[in-house]
Structure formats: structure tokens, C-alpha cells
Enzyme design. Structure first.
Site, PDB file in Angstrom:
ATOM      1  CG  HIS A   1      -2.307  -0.299  -3.985  1.00  0.00           C
ATOM      2  ND1 HIS A   1      -2.506   1.015  -3.683  1.00  0.00           N
ATOM      3  CD2 HIS A   1      -2.625  -0.994  -2.859  1.00  0.00           C
ATOM      4  CE1 HIS A   1      -2.920   1.123  -2.442  1.00  0.00           C
ATOM      5  NE2 HIS A   1      -3.005  -0.090  -1.915  1.00  0.00           N
TER       6      HIS A   1
ATOM      7  CD  GLU B   1      -2.820   3.986  -6.248  1.00  0.00           C
ATOM      8  OE1 GLU B   1      -2.979   5.204  -6.145  1.00  0.00           O
ATOM      9  OE2 GLU B   1      -2.284   3.312  -5.328  1.00  0.00           O
TER      10      GLU B   1
ATOM     11  CG  ASN C   1      -3.131   3.914   0.455  1.00  0.00           C
ATOM     12  OD1 ASN C   1      -4.348   4.016   0.552  1.00  0.00           O
ATOM     13  ND2 ASN C   1      -2.530   2.743   0.370  1.00  0.00           N
TER      14      ASN C   1
ATOM     15  CB  SER D   1      -0.937  -0.008   1.206  1.00  0.00           C
ATOM     16  OG  SER D   1      -0.227  -0.386   2.354  1.00  0.00           O
TER      17      SER D   1
HETATM   18  C1  LIG Z   1      -5.195   0.589   2.402  1.00  0.00           C
HETATM   19  C2  LIG Z   1      -5.156   0.111   0.981  1.00  0.00           C
HETATM   20  O1  LIG Z   1      -3.813   0.068   0.540  1.00  0.00           O
HETATM   21  C3  LIG Z   1      -5.951   0.949   0.032  1.00  0.00           C
HETATM   22  C4  LIG Z   1      -7.398   0.962   0.382  1.00  0.00           C
HETATM   23  O2  LIG Z   1      -8.039  -0.050   0.374  1.00  0.00           O
HETATM   24  S1  LIG Z   1      -8.034   2.442   0.830  1.00  0.00           S
HETATM   25  C5  LIG Z   1      -9.763   2.100   1.037  1.00  0.00           C
HETATM   26  C6  LIG Z   1     -10.539   2.386  -0.199  1.00  0.00           C
HETATM   27  N1  LIG Z   1     -11.917   2.051   0.014  1.00  0.00           N
HETATM   28  C7  LIG Z   1     -12.876   2.956   0.232  1.00  0.00           C
HETATM   29  O3  LIG Z   1     -12.596   4.139   0.245  1.00  0.00           O
HETATM   30  C8  LIG Z   1     -14.242   2.404   0.464  1.00  0.00           C
HETATM   31  C9  LIG Z   1     -15.247   3.475   0.711  1.00  0.00           C
HETATM   32  N2  LIG Z   1     -16.562   2.876   0.903  1.00  0.00           N
HETATM   33  C10 LIG Z   1     -17.376   2.522  -0.139  1.00  0.00           C
HETATM   34  O4  LIG Z   1     -17.033   2.718  -1.302  1.00  0.00           O
HETATM   35  C11 LIG Z   1     -18.691   1.896   0.217  1.00  0.00           C
HETATM   36  O5  LIG Z   1     -19.043   2.284   1.508  1.00  0.00           O
HETATM   37  C12 LIG Z   1     -18.683   0.311   0.132  1.00  0.00           C
HETATM   38  C13 LIG Z   1     -18.405  -0.130  -1.295  1.00  0.00           C
HETATM   39  C14 LIG Z   1     -17.656  -0.281   1.095  1.00  0.00           C
HETATM   40  C15 LIG Z   1     -20.045  -0.192   0.572  1.00  0.00           C
HETATM   41  O6  LIG Z   1     -21.003   0.423  -0.236  1.00  0.00           O
HETATM   42  P1  LIG Z   1     -22.552   0.411   0.172  1.00  0.00           P
HETATM   43  O7  LIG Z   1     -23.285   1.010  -0.970  1.00  0.00           O
HETATM   44  O8  LIG Z   1     -22.729   0.970   1.516  1.00  0.00           O
HETATM   45  O9  LIG Z   1     -22.848  -1.085   0.410  1.00  0.00           O
HETATM   46  P2  LIG Z   1     -23.477  -2.180  -0.511  1.00  0.00           P
HETATM   47  O10 LIG Z   1     -24.568  -1.636  -1.394  1.00  0.00           O
HETATM   48  O11 LIG Z   1     -23.816  -3.232   0.459  1.00  0.00           O
HETATM   49  O12 LIG Z   1     -22.254  -2.634  -1.393  1.00  0.00           O
HETATM   50  C16 LIG Z   1     -21.944  -2.157  -2.677  1.00  0.00           C
HETATM   51  C17 LIG Z   1     -21.225  -3.266  -3.375  1.00  0.00           C
HETATM   52  O13 LIG Z   1     -19.986  -3.549  -2.675  1.00  0.00           O
HETATM   53  C18 LIG Z   1     -19.953  -4.929  -2.299  1.00  0.00           C
HETATM   54  N3  LIG Z   1     -19.337  -5.012  -0.972  1.00  0.00           N
HETATM   55  C19 LIG Z   1     -19.590  -4.213   0.074  1.00  0.00           C
HETATM   56  N4  LIG Z   1     -18.819  -4.582   1.119  1.00  0.00           N
HETATM   57  C20 LIG Z   1     -18.105  -5.645   0.716  1.00  0.00           C
HETATM   58  C21 LIG Z   1     -17.136  -6.465   1.339  1.00  0.00           C
HETATM   59  N5  LIG Z   1     -16.720  -6.249   2.590  1.00  0.00           N
HETATM   60  N6  LIG Z   1     -16.602  -7.477   0.627  1.00  0.00           N
HETATM   61  C22 LIG Z   1     -16.975  -7.703  -0.647  1.00  0.00           C
HETATM   62  N7  LIG Z   1     -17.878  -6.948  -1.311  1.00  0.00           N
HETATM   63  C23 LIG Z   1     -18.443  -5.930  -0.627  1.00  0.00           C
HETATM   64  C24 LIG Z   1     -21.369  -5.381  -2.276  1.00  0.00           C
HETATM   65  O14 LIG Z   1     -21.466  -6.784  -2.500  1.00  0.00           O
HETATM   66  C25 LIG Z   1     -21.983  -4.572  -3.375  1.00  0.00           C
HETATM   67  O15 LIG Z   1     -21.723  -5.202  -4.628  1.00  0.00           O
HETATM   68  P3  LIG Z   1     -22.923  -5.387  -5.683  1.00  0.00           P
HETATM   69  O16 LIG Z   1     -23.271  -3.995  -6.090  1.00  0.00           O
HETATM   70  O17 LIG Z   1     -22.290  -6.198  -6.784  1.00  0.00           O
HETATM   71  O18 LIG Z   1     -23.995  -6.110  -4.947  1.00  0.00           O
END
Ligand SMILES: C[C@H](O)CC(=O)SCCNC(=O)CCNC(=O)[C@H](O)C(C)(C)COP(=O)(O)OP(=O)(O)OC[C@H]1O[C@@H](n2cnc3c(N)ncnc32)[C@H](O)[C@@H]1OP(=O)(O)O
Length: 282
Positions: free
Chosen positions: A138, A150, A188, A117
């Protein structure tokens, strides 16, 4: 490319395994402990059950996908893989040791991608005899839901390696974005200092955790608040990224907030341990 080896079955590893298997790849996974292998496979199974319940895939399709996943604690399981993806602990010394081991084990033409990351691809590559075939790939959490990958070229990564990984990302339904190597890459470097700032706002008593997250959801249209996002990513991962940014840039604006450090010391890592800034134990 048919068979892909995945190292690590944590939050990111499990998501990567799922996306690969769902897109027709045979996936061989290696974790250091048997319990981690089982946990990784169980996470994929549970996520696929949700898709079956939502009628996005059939129960038969789920069985087919699960049939493409094989795990072991023995690293030899990835020996014949056409490509390796590393999603193990965010620690440079352990990554270098692992890449050296993989370099000795795998076919000379095999590309080894890291899901790091924030760490230097060039430094990881230098631990191997194939620095042209080491690259950053990434993913973002939750991997099945997030479109971005990425693609991070180190100083020694070849153009051929980059093209192969771009094609792989597209074959998984993801959108690749080219990024030059820099601490934290693009997302990040912006996102994790924002989460660190939210921790500082909490520590200062400006608002409580619910208030901070509600404010950012309603005031900045973020899908989830920064503290809930930290809990999703893992507060240990957030701390490791802040430490890398701080060390590499030498700029105090990247100093990890002491409360973030304290949360990690207390093993309050977020969803993965059941509690972080919010409680997930119930
Ligand atoms: C640290 C690393 O290096 C980098 C990173 O990862 S930084 C983090 C980046 N991530 C973010 O910023 C996430 C921000 N959050 C979001 O985009 C949204 O809140 C979210 C996608 C997590 C959930 O969205 P939300 O609309 O509330 O939920 P929901 O409608 O249940 O889910 C949308 C889709 O995501 C999927 N999903 C949600 N949570 C999931 C999980 N934990 N695992 C797998 N799939 C998931 C659902 O299955 C759904 O898919 P579908 O449309 O095909 O059915």
C-alpha cells in the site's frame, strides 16, 4: 525481478509506474481504456518533466525512464511479468474478478500485490489459486514523494512473499512497515475518519473550507489541510474507505458524512475531476 506489471493508471497507478521505472524496472501497464493508458503515461511524463525542470534528473534520463514503460488495454501484456501490482478501482467484486483473471494468466510463481487502501487481502486472495502469493503493498499519495509502504499480510500470505515485497519496497527507496490485515490498515483508519470529520465540520458551518484547512495546517502542523488532502486522494476513494470501515467494524463512528456522499454523487471528486472542496480547474 526485472519486469513488473501494473494494473490501473489512476492517481496511485501512475505514481507507482513512475517510481518503478525510475528505479530501473521494466514496467508493463494495463488499463481498460486506451485513453486511460495514454493518460497514465502522460502523467508520468509530466511529473518527470518537473524533475527535469528542477534539474533533479536530465532530459536523457527522462527518455530512458519513459523507454522502460509500455502500455496496453490487453491484459496479456502482463503475462510474463515477474510481479504484478494491482492499483485498479476500490471495489471488492471487480478486484476479485481481476485477480481470478490474473491468476489464470500469470506464471504460477508470480506474486500479485494489491495497492488496496482498505479491503481484505484474505478475501482477494481467496479468489485465486495462489493465496500464499497475494499481498497488500500500500503506497501513499503522491507516491513519488511519500516514503511509506504498508506491507499487508493476509491470513494466507506466505513469509517468503512478504520478504520479497519488503525488499522491493526498499529497492524503490521506500520504508516498509508491516501491518496485519485490518480494515484501513494503520494510516487510512486514522486519516480518512479525520477527513470525514473535517467534512462534517464544514457541513455544520463551524468554519469554511479554507478556515478548516488553515486551522489544521497551523494548529496540528499538517503539511496540507484535511479537505485539500481529501481532494488529493480523491473523494470517491475517501468514501469507499469510509464505507469499508463502516461495513467491516459495524461501528457508527465510521459513518460516511452525507456531504461526502453528495460530493461524490456530484462527481466533485477533487483534483481528478478539477473540483472538490477546492477548485483546480484554473
Ligand atoms: C488513500 C490512500 O490509500 C492512502 C493515501 O494516499 S493517504 C494520503 C497520504 N498523503 C499525505 O498525507 C500527503 C500530505 N501532504 C504532503 O506531504 C505534502 O503536502 C506534499 C508532499 C504533497 C507536497 O509537499 P510540499 O512541500 O508542499 O510541495 P513540494 O516541495 O512541491 O513537494 C515536495 C516533494 O514532493 C514531490 N511532489 C509533490 N507533489 C507531487 C505530485 N503530485 N506528484 C509527484 N511528486 C510530487 C515534489 O516533486 C517534491 O519532491 P522533491 O523534494 O524530490 O523535489
Amino acid at each position: 525481478m526485472k519486469k513488473i506489471g501494473v494494473l490501473g493508471t489512476g492517481t496511485m497507478g501512475a505514481g507507482i509506474i513512475q517510481v518503478l521505472a525510475q528505479n530501473g524496472y521494466e514496467v508493463v501497464i494495463r488499463a481498460r481504456r486506451e485513453a486511460s493508458v495514454e493518460k497514465g503515461i502522460a502523467t508520468v511524463s509530466k511529473n518527470l518533466d518537473r524533475l527535469v525542470a528542477k534539474e533533479k534528473i536530465t532530459a536523457e534520463a527522462k527518455e530512458e525512464i519513459m523507454g522502460r514503460i509500455h502500455g496496453s488495454t490487453d491484459i496479456a501484456i502482463v503475462k510474463d511479468a515477474d510481479l504484478i501490482m494491482e492499483a485498479a478501482t476500490e471495489d471488492m467484486d471487480s478486484k476479485k474478478a481481476l485477480f481470478k483473471e490474473l491468476d489464470e494468466l500469470c506464471k504460477p510463481e508470480t506474486i500479485i500485490a494489491t495497492n488496496t487502501s482498505a479491503l481484505s487481502i484474505t478475501e482477494i486472495a481467496a479468489a485465486t489459486n495462489r493465496p500464499d502469493r497475494i499481498i497488500g503493498m500500500h503506497f501513499f499519495n503522491p507516491v513519488p514523494a511519500m516514503k511509506l509502504v504498508e506491507i499487508v499480510k493476509g491470513l494466507t500470505t506466505s513469509e517468503e512473499t512478504r520478504t520479497t515485497i519488503v525488499d522491493l519496497a526498499k529497492s524503490l527507496g521506500k520504508t516498509p512497515v508491516d501491518v496485519a490485515e485490518a480494515p484501513g490498515f494503520v494510516v487510512n483508519r486514522i486519516l480518512i475518519p479525520m477527513i470525514n470529520e473535517a467534512v462534517g465540520i464544514l457541513a455544520d458551518g463551524v468554519a469554511n473550507a479554507e478556515g478548516i484547512d488553515e486551522a489544521m495546517k497551523l494548529g496540528a502542523n499538517h503539511p496540507m489541510g484535511p479537505l485539500a488532502l481529501g481532494d488529493l486522494i480523491g473523494l470517491d476513494v475517501c468514501l469507499a474507505i469510509m464505507e469499508t470501515l463502516y461495513k467491516e467494524f459495524g461501528d457508527t463512528k465510521y459513518r460516511p458524512h452525507p456531504l461526502l456522499t453528495k460530493m461524490v454523487r456530484a462527481n466533485k471528486l477533487g483534483r481528478k475531476t478539477g473540483v472538490g472542496f477546492f477548485d483546480y480547474s484554473k
